[in-house]
Design a protein around this motif. Structure first.
Motif, PDB file in Angstrom:
ATOM      1  N   ARG A  55       0.812  -1.211   0.000  1.00  0.00           N
ATOM      2  CA  ARG A  55       0.000   0.000   0.000  1.00  0.00           C
ATOM      3  C   ARG A  55       0.849   1.266   0.000  1.00  0.00           C
ATOM      4  NH1 ARG A  55      -4.564  -1.313  -2.058  1.00  0.00           N
ATOM      5  NH2 ARG A  55      -5.468   0.634  -1.310  1.00  0.00           N
ATOM      6  N   ASN A  56       2.114   1.174  -0.445  1.00  0.00           N
ATOM      7  CA  ASN A  56       2.844   2.403  -0.741  1.00  0.00           C
ATOM      8  C   ASN A  56       2.242   2.983  -2.020  1.00  0.00           C
ATOM      9  OD1 ASN A  56       4.860   2.023   1.321  1.00  0.00           O
ATOM     10  ND2 ASN A  56       5.718   0.406   0.004  1.00  0.00           N
ATOM     11  N   THR A  57       1.972   4.262  -2.026  1.00  0.00           N
ATOM     12  CA  THR A  57       1.327   4.854  -3.199  1.00  0.00           C
ATOM     13  C   THR A  57       2.249   5.855  -3.893  1.00  0.00           C
ATOM     14  OG1 THR A  57       0.343   6.702  -2.011  1.00  0.00           O
ATOM     15  CG2 THR A  57      -0.940   4.645  -2.106  1.00  0.00           C
ATOM     16  N   TRP A  58       2.009   6.057  -5.190  1.00  0.00           N
ATOM     17  CA  TRP A  58       2.748   7.036  -5.998  1.00  0.00           C
ATOM     18  C   TRP A  58       1.932   7.319  -7.248  1.00  0.00           C
ATOM     19  CZ3 TRP A  58       4.159   1.838  -5.640  1.00  0.00           C
ATOM     20  CH2 TRP A  58       4.028   1.106  -6.815  1.00  0.00           C
ATOM     21  N   TRP A  59       2.412   8.265  -8.062  1.00  0.00           N
ATOM     22  CA  TRP A  59       1.770   8.571  -9.342  1.00  0.00           C
ATOM     23  C   TRP A  59       2.501   7.855 -10.466  1.00  0.00           C
ATOM     24  CZ3 TRP A  59      -2.748  10.942  -9.031  1.00  0.00           C
ATOM     25  CH2 TRP A  59      -3.001  11.780  -7.950  1.00  0.00           C
ATOM     26  N   ALA A  60       1.744   7.283 -11.370  1.00  0.00           N
ATOM     27  CA  ALA A  60       2.302   6.715 -12.599  1.00  0.00           C
ATOM     28  C   ALA A  60       1.686   7.468 -13.776  1.00  0.00           C
ATOM     29  CB  ALA A  60       1.988   5.228 -12.695  1.00  0.00           C
ATOM     30  N   GLY A  61       2.441   7.603 -14.863  1.00  0.00           N
ATOM     31  CA  GLY A  61       1.933   8.416 -15.970  1.00  0.00           C
ATOM     32  C   GLY A  61       2.248   7.860 -17.342  1.00  0.00           C
ATOM     33  N   SER A  62       1.375   8.168 -18.303  1.00  0.00           N
ATOM     34  CA  SER A  62       1.637   7.910 -19.724  1.00  0.00           C
ATOM     35  C   SER A  62       1.690   9.250 -20.438  1.00  0.00           C
ATOM     36  CB  SER A  62       0.517   7.064 -20.342  1.00  0.00           C
ATOM     37  OG  SER A  62       0.697   5.705 -20.056  1.00  0.00           O
ATOM     38  N   LEU A  63       2.764   9.478 -21.164  1.00  0.00           N
ATOM     39  CA  LEU A  63       2.983  10.744 -21.861  1.00  0.00           C
ATOM     40  C   LEU A  63       2.968  10.502 -23.367  1.00  0.00           C
ATOM     41  CD1 LEU A  63       6.192  11.865 -19.876  1.00  0.00           C
ATOM     42  CD2 LEU A  63       3.799  12.188 -19.239  1.00  0.00           C
ATOM     43  N   ARG A  64       2.350  11.409 -24.103  1.00  0.00           N
ATOM     44  CA  ARG A  64       2.327  11.318 -25.563  1.00  0.00           C
ATOM     45  C   ARG A  64       2.568  12.697 -26.151  1.00  0.00           C
ATOM     46  NH1 ARG A  64       2.265   6.945 -24.006  1.00  0.00           N
ATOM     47  NH2 ARG A  64       0.944   5.158 -24.549  1.00  0.00           N
ATOM     48  N   SER A  65       3.026  12.732 -27.398  1.00  0.00           N
ATOM     49  CA  SER A  65       3.180  14.005 -28.084  1.00  0.00           C
ATOM     50  C   SER A  65       3.062  13.788 -29.578  1.00  0.00           C
ATOM     51  CB  SER A  65       4.530  14.631 -27.770  1.00  0.00           C
ATOM     52  OG  SER A  65       5.567  13.846 -28.342  1.00  0.00           O
ATOM     53  N   LYS A  66       2.785  14.872 -30.297  1.00  0.00           N
ATOM     54  CA  LYS A  66       2.727  14.769 -31.750  1.00  0.00           C
ATOM     55  C   LYS A  66       4.131  14.716 -32.335  1.00  0.00           C
ATOM     56  CE  LYS A  66      -1.806  16.692 -32.634  1.00  0.00           C
ATOM     57  NZ  LYS A  66      -2.540  17.956 -32.715  1.00  0.00           N
ATOM     58  N   THR A  67       4.962  15.702 -31.994  1.00  0.00           N
ATOM     59  CA  THR A  67       6.308  15.746 -32.605  1.00  0.00           C
ATOM     60  C   THR A  67       7.413  16.031 -31.587  1.00  0.00           C
ATOM     61  OG1 THR A  67       6.034  18.097 -33.111  1.00  0.00           O
ATOM     62  CG2 THR A  67       5.398  16.542 -34.838  1.00  0.00           C
ATOM     63  N   LEU A  68       7.137  16.762 -30.505  1.00  0.00           N
ATOM     64  CA  LEU A  68       8.193  17.088 -29.534  1.00  0.00           C
ATOM     65  C   LEU A  68       8.612  15.850 -28.757  1.00  0.00           C
ATOM     66  CD1 LEU A  68       6.827  20.421 -27.976  1.00  0.00           C
ATOM     67  CD2 LEU A  68       8.529  20.128 -29.796  1.00  0.00           C
ATOM     68  N   PRO A  69       9.909  15.714 -28.428  1.00  0.00           N
ATOM     69  CA  PRO A  69      10.310  14.564 -27.605  1.00  0.00           C
ATOM     70  C   PRO A  69       9.766  14.677 -26.178  1.00  0.00           C
ATOM     71  CG  PRO A  69      12.195  16.022 -28.060  1.00  0.00           C
ATOM     72  CD  PRO A  69      11.049  16.548 -28.853  1.00  0.00           C
ATOM     73  N   VAL A  70       9.330  13.558 -25.634  1.00  0.00           N
ATOM     74  CA  VAL A  70       8.927  13.517 -24.218  1.00  0.00           C
ATOM     75  C   VAL A  70       9.674  12.414 -23.458  1.00  0.00           C
ATOM     76  CG1 VAL A  70       6.621  14.556 -24.464  1.00  0.00           C
ATOM     77  CG2 VAL A  70       6.895  12.095 -24.808  1.00  0.00           C
ATOM     78  N   ASN A  71      10.369  11.537 -24.168  1.00  0.00           N
ATOM     79  CA  ASN A  71      11.027  10.431 -23.453  1.00  0.00           C
ATOM     80  C   ASN A  71      12.209  10.905 -22.621  1.00  0.00           C
ATOM     81  OD1 ASN A  71      12.462  10.940 -25.835  1.00  0.00           O
ATOM     82  ND2 ASN A  71      13.021   8.777 -26.123  1.00  0.00           N
ATOM     83  N   ASP A  72      12.898  11.973 -23.065  1.00  0.00           N
ATOM     84  CA  ASP A  72      14.028  12.473 -22.265  1.00  0.00           C
ATOM     85  C   ASP A  72      13.522  13.032 -20.935  1.00  0.00           C
ATOM     86  OD1 ASP A  72      12.737  14.524 -23.661  1.00  0.00           O
ATOM     87  OD2 ASP A  72      14.503  15.823 -23.626  1.00  0.00           O
ATOM     88  N   ILE A  73      12.365  13.666 -20.949  1.00  0.00           N
ATOM     89  CA  ILE A  73      11.776  14.171 -19.697  1.00  0.00           C
ATOM     90  C   ILE A  73      11.357  12.986 -18.818  1.00  0.00           C
ATOM     91  CG2 ILE A  73       9.810  15.438 -18.729  1.00  0.00           C
ATOM     92  CD1 ILE A  73       9.963  17.331 -21.144  1.00  0.00           C
ATOM     93  N   ALA A  74      10.698  11.979 -19.431  1.00  0.00           N
ATOM     94  CA  ALA A  74      10.279  10.800 -18.656  1.00  0.00           C
ATOM     95  C   ALA A  74      11.475  10.127 -17.984  1.00  0.00           C
ATOM     96  CB  ALA A  74       9.543   9.810 -19.563  1.00  0.00           C
TER      97      ALA A  74
END
Lengths: 317, 317
Positions: B260-279
């Motif tokens: 029961r440790n909790t945290w946020w998980a996320g899915s990120l998407r973009s049209k053309t800008l990179p988001v994986n480096d931020i992830a």
């Protein structure tokens, strides 16, 4: 099979191209695809794209303007239009020679030469085949992109029953031209934020009847709140299309004429059960699984919904 | 290019087929497509489909069960899996001979024969090409349908940048088998009503930041109300994908472990800008325009959102 078409094009100094009213991307794509292909190959010819009504999404250039005498000298090609009364610019009938190139079922004969292939998904599919028989090389990217838009919209991204081996082969041929496929899809199918939020609101209004019927009834206050029209509301009917349990779905919206007479207009859809016969009983009609109706008063709307529920029950029995 | 593959198949009495864990329709489609094709052509061979994890959508049969000795006598074919540790049944390494057939970029060499074509959209695309070189006739409908599912899911219905002329040509080849294309699409993409309503609720939660970023933050109470998991919430990120003004979109949902440790998980998407480096700065990673992250506390979630806003601003500057 396209020899006559090619020689007619080759021999004409002036070519006028026609589409149907309320043009979609197959009408515009076939018109601009053919016009652009001709301009690449025959730069000295005059190729004129006609049609008064505009498509609002900005993906195609504006139509050309031309005097009546030039039309009379021209070869006229009517694209993607089965009925004479839907051709958007009546001057086609004055032309020197007339060609009809279409994938709709033939209901009238009005041309000197006919290339009507009604088992193809799109008029753009016919043109792609024609171009591939004439050219050895891949098409110029602009021509290929115009045609690809027609294929995508008339098949809803290769998902409808008119998508065949041949449709996909033509899509493959067009993709040889180095198309940016994700961008073409975004151009066609991305929606403005306001429309997205309107769609979310229509989803929230939906009610489910008898487990398999989903309807949304959109009144005038709702439309006013969003500054949207009945037609724009009905266009959102596809929002209810991909739900496993739902067999028939519909959006009804309050519509009115210039005299402020009001009524309900509806878009009906189904997975497999017919709905057009029901629509025909309510001043409407259409395809088996995609029909529309209009001018319904409250009692007729309720009767129509009752008929849809009966259709579901008959099917379960 | 497939001669070695064909003779290896022809010469083996026992063939075991492997896929990756968390199998998608390309993993399952290539496995069942190859198995079924082999059974049609070589009814006396033993062809065994392995993999412990099930795909829940009911479109593919259950895996076979087999003893270790039989595996040792077999030709093992690892499908759609680039990393050894993701192969779902470690007995592949005991096999007599090993073939690797895949469209993912090669990161390990573990097979005697490799058919890795990483510019293809799907492993099913490689198999379609292989079958077309061996057979003169269209494929049996069951084989073609398994492969078509892999093509459709790995290209999101022929919309992604990995969709090429060749992908569409293979789709055309498969459609020769008389596939019911609308039904195949419904089987893959229709959603249960409960999921549809959950998606509508997530859409209603969305907020727009800086005009071009759309995010939905889903807390535990929301998940409990719908009896859904963080993972199911994140899967709905595609709901925000087709909006003209939105460049980056994300769903964050409250997740927890067994303690029961909790945290946020996320899915990120973009049209053309990179988001994986931020992830990657937030315990995540992925593809340039589709990434994920997990184990974020409230401060990290806010910092990540600030980074996404910065990425948008940099791009506008």
């Amino acid at each position: 099979m396209f020899e006559g078409l090619y020689s007619a094009l080759e021999q004409s100094e002036v070519i006028t191209l026609y589409r149907h009213i309320n043009p979609d991307c197959d009408a515009l794509g076939s018109q601009w695809g053919l016009a652009t292909w001709l301009k690449h190959r025959f730069p000295l010819k005059r190729v004129i794209v006609l049609g008064h009504q505009k498509m609002t999404n900005g993906l195609f250039p504006d139509s050309d303007e031309i005097d009546d005498e030039t039309v009379r000298q021209s070869l006229a090609i009517v694209l993607d239009t089965a009925n004479v009364r839907r051709i958007d610019d009546e001057r086609w009938q004055s032309a020197r020679q007339i060609i009809h190139l279409d994938h709709h079922p033939q209901i009238e004969h009005f041309a000197d030469l006919e290339y009507v292939i009604d088992h193809y998904a799109a008029t753009c599919e016919i043109l792609a085949e024609f171009f591939s028989t004439v050219d050895q090389e891949p098409l110029e990217a602009d021509v290929a992109e115009y045609l690809y838009r027609g294929l995508l919209t008339d098949t809803l991204s290769f998902k409808t029953s008119n998508t065949t081996e041949h449709t996909l082969a033509m899509a493959s041929y067009l993709a040889q031209s180095g198309l940016n496929i994700p961008q073409i899809n975004r151009d066609l199918f991305d929606v403005p934020l306001k429309e997205y939020e309107f769609a979310s609101a229509i989803r929230a209004e939906a009610q489910i009847l008898d487990e398999h019927l989903m309807i949304s009834v959109i009144d005038q206050a709702f439309l006013d709140r969003w500054s949207m029209t009945a037609s724009q509301a009905k266009d959102q009917v596809y929002q209810f299309g991909g739900i496993r349990e739902i067999e028939i779905w519909a959006v009804f919206a309050k519509d009115h004429d210039d005299q402020r007479n009001t009524w309900w207009a509806g878009s009906l859809r189904s997975k497999t059960l017919p709905v057009n016969d029901i629509a025909m009983n309510y001043r409407g009609g259409g395809h088996k699984n995609a029909a529309g109706c209009k001018c319904l008063d409250d009692a007729s709307l309720n009767a129509l919904i009752a008929d849809l529920r009966r259709r579901l029950k008959e099917n379960q029995a």
